[in-house]
Write a protein that holds these residues in place. Structure first.
Motif, mmCIF file in Angstrom:
data_model
loop_
_atom_site.group_PDB
_atom_site.id
_atom_site.type_symbol
_atom_site.label_atom_id
_atom_site.label_comp_id
_atom_site.label_asym_id
_atom_site.label_seq_id
_atom_site.Cartn_x
_atom_site.Cartn_y
_atom_site.Cartn_z
ATOM 1 N N GLY A 72 -2.651 -1.099 -2.325
ATOM 2 C CA GLY A 72 -3.047 0.295 -2.177
ATOM 3 C C GLY A 72 -4.073 0.673 -3.225
ATOM 4 O O GLY A 72 -4.928 -0.126 -3.607
ATOM 5 N N GLU A 73 -3.962 1.901 -3.720
ATOM 6 C CA GLU A 73 -4.905 2.357 -4.748
ATOM 7 C C GLU A 73 -4.724 1.598 -6.055
ATOM 8 O O GLU A 73 -5.669 1.345 -6.788
ATOM 9 C CB GLU A 73 -4.720 3.865 -4.983
ATOM 10 N N SER A 74 -3.487 1.218 -6.329
ATOM 11 C CA SER A 74 -3.213 0.431 -7.536
ATOM 12 C C SER A 74 -3.315 -1.054 -7.200
ATOM 13 O O SER A 74 -2.631 -1.535 -6.296
ATOM 14 C CB SER A 74 -1.809 0.760 -8.065
ATOM 15 N N ARG A 75 -4.180 -1.757 -7.919
ATOM 16 C CA ARG A 75 -4.394 -3.172 -7.648
ATOM 17 C C ARG A 75 -4.225 -3.987 -8.924
ATOM 18 O O ARG A 75 -4.526 -3.495 -10.018
ATOM 19 C CB ARG A 75 -5.796 -3.398 -7.078
ATOM 20 N N ARG A 128 -8.833 -4.892 -1.808
ATOM 21 C CA ARG A 128 -7.662 -4.271 -1.168
ATOM 22 C C ARG A 128 -6.872 -5.289 -0.343
ATOM 23 O O ARG A 128 -5.652 -5.223 -0.267
ATOM 24 C CB ARG A 128 -8.123 -3.124 -0.269
ATOM 25 N N SER A 147 0.804 -1.221 0.000
ATOM 26 C CA SER A 147 0.000 0.000 0.000
ATOM 27 C C SER A 147 0.837 1.271 0.000
ATOM 28 O O SER A 147 0.340 2.345 -0.329
ATOM 29 C CB SER A 147 -0.938 0.007 1.208
ATOM 30 N N TRP A 172 -0.732 -7.589 -13.348
ATOM 31 C CA TRP A 172 -1.196 -6.183 -13.402
ATOM 32 C C TRP A 172 -1.907 -5.911 -14.710
ATOM 33 O O TRP A 172 -1.637 -6.515 -15.728
ATOM 34 C CB TRP A 172 0.011 -5.250 -13.238
#
Length: 311
Positions: free
Chosen positions: A257-260, A290, A148, A311
Motif C-alpha cells: 500500500g502507501e507504506s512500502r 507497489r 495494501s 522496513w
C-alpha cells in the motif's frame, strides 16, 4: 557429422521407437521394455516385469510434467496411463481424439509431437532431478500477499499432477510465526474444500485440502485457498515455499500500500526460513514499487524459496 552426433541421433531414433511401441501396447499391458528406454530412465532390468513397469510408468509421468497441457494429455491418453484406459491402440487413439474433439489423424499427430518432445527431454536429462516415488507433484504454485489494506491477505494457488491412482486430497503446512493464538483465518476459494486444520505449534498449522474428485495418474487439478491475517504485525517480513515434492513454475507476488519496505530480496536457501538472516547489501533490491512478482522455475524438496523485505 561427428561420431558423437551419429551416436546421439541413433539413440534418439531408438528411444523414439521405444515410446512408439509403448503407445501401441499401452503402459499397463506392457511386459517388456526396450533396453534403450530402461537405460535412459536409469531402470535396472533385473526387477520383475510388474516392478519394472511401475518404475517406467512413474518415470514417464515425471517427464510428462514438463510438457504443455495438450501434448501431455494426448500422450498419457494414447499410451493408456489411466487404469480404465481402453485395451487396444485404436480405441485409445479414438479416446484421445474424443478428448480434444479432433479427428484421429490430428490426435495421432498430437501424440507424435509429444513423443518427439519427450525424446528431447529424456536425452537432455531434464527430468533426472524430479522425484518419482511420490503420489503427486506441484506443477505450479503461486503465493499472492496483499498488504495494501489493514488486514494482509495471503492467497495460495496450486496446480498438482497426480502420479498415483485416486488422489483426492493434498496436505500442507502453513507457518505464520508472528500470528498469536491457535485461530487461522483460512478459507477455501476454488477447486477444494477444507478437510482438516490442526494447530501443530505456535505459528504452525497442518492443513488437509479435499479435492472434488479422484485424480487419475497424469491428471492435473488447480485449486486455491486464502488466509486473512488480523493485522500487519502478524506477518513476517518474509513469504516463501518449503516444498515437499518437486514444484515447477512457482511465483510470489507482493502488493504493498502507501507504506512500502526499504528493500526486497529473492532467495533460495537451506531451512529454516529466517527473516533476519544476514544478506549482503548488494543482494537487496531498491527501490520498492507497489507491486513485485518473483519467479522460481523449479523448486526441489529440502530447500526454502521465497522473498524477504525490510522496513
Amino acid at each position: 557429422m561427428s561420431n558423437a552426433d551419429d551416436t546421439r541421433e541413433d539413440g534418439a531414433v531408438a528411444l523414439r521407437a521405444a515410446l512408439v511401441a509403448l503407445r501401441a501396447t499401452g503402459i499397463h499391458r506392457a511386459d517388456r521394455f526396450s533396453q534403450v528406454l530402461l537405460d535412459t530412465l536409469n531402470i535396472s532390468d533385473s526387477d520383475s516385469a510388474a516392478r519394472t513397469r511401475e518404475l517406467v510408468r512413474r518415470s514417464l509421468l515425471s517427464c510428462t510434467d514438463r510438457l504443455n497441457d495438450r501434448p501431455r494429455k494426448a500422450f498419457l491418453e494414447a499410451a493408456g496411463f489411466r487404469r480404465d484406459a481402453p485395451p487396444t491402440r485404436g480405441a485409445r487413439l479414438q479416446a484421445t481424439a474424443d478428448l480434444f474433439g479432433v479427428s484421429q489423424r490430428t490426435a495421432y499427430r498430437m501424440v507424435d509431437d509429444a513423443i518427439d518432445t519427450l525424446v528431447s527431454m529424456l536425452l537432455s536429462n531434464q527430468e533426472r532431478c524430479v522425484l518419482q516415488d511420490v503420489d503427486y507433484v506441484f506443477a505450479g504454485a503461486r503465493c499472492r500477499v496483499d498488504m495494501s489494506g489493514p488486514k494482509p491477505a495471503v492467497v495460495m494457488e496450486r496446480t498438482i499432477t497426480a502420479r498415483s491412482e485416486g488422489i483426492d486430497h493434498t496436505d500442507e503446512r502453513i507457518g505464520f510465526p508472528r500470528l498469536a493464538g491457535e485461530h487461522l483465518g483460512l478459507r477455501a476459494l476454488e477447486g477444494c474444500s477444507i478437510g482438516d486444520l490442526k494447530f501443530v505449534a505456535p505459528g504452525t498449522w497442518a492443513l488437509r485440502l479435499l479435492l472434488p474428485k479422484k485424480l487419475h495418474p497424469g491428471e492435473q487439478h488447480s485449486f486455491a485457498f486464502s488466509v486473512i491475517l488480523p493485522d500487519h504485525a502478524s506477518l513476517d517480513p518474509l513469504v516463501g515455499f518449503l516444498p515437499h515434492t518437486a514444484t515447477y513454475d512457482a511465483e510470489v507476488e507482493l502488493l504493498f500500500g502507501e507504506s512500502r519496505p526499504n528493500a526486497l530480496q529473492q532467495f533460495v536457501s537451506t531451512p529454516p526460513l529466517e527473516p533476519e538472516a544476514h544478506v549482503p547489501p548488494e543482494q537487496w533490491s531498491q527501490p520498492v514499487a507497489r507491486r513485485h512478482l518473483f519467479r522460481f522455475d523449479q523448486m526441489q524438496p529440502g530447500l526454502c524459496y521465497g522473498v524477504r523485505w525490510r522496513w
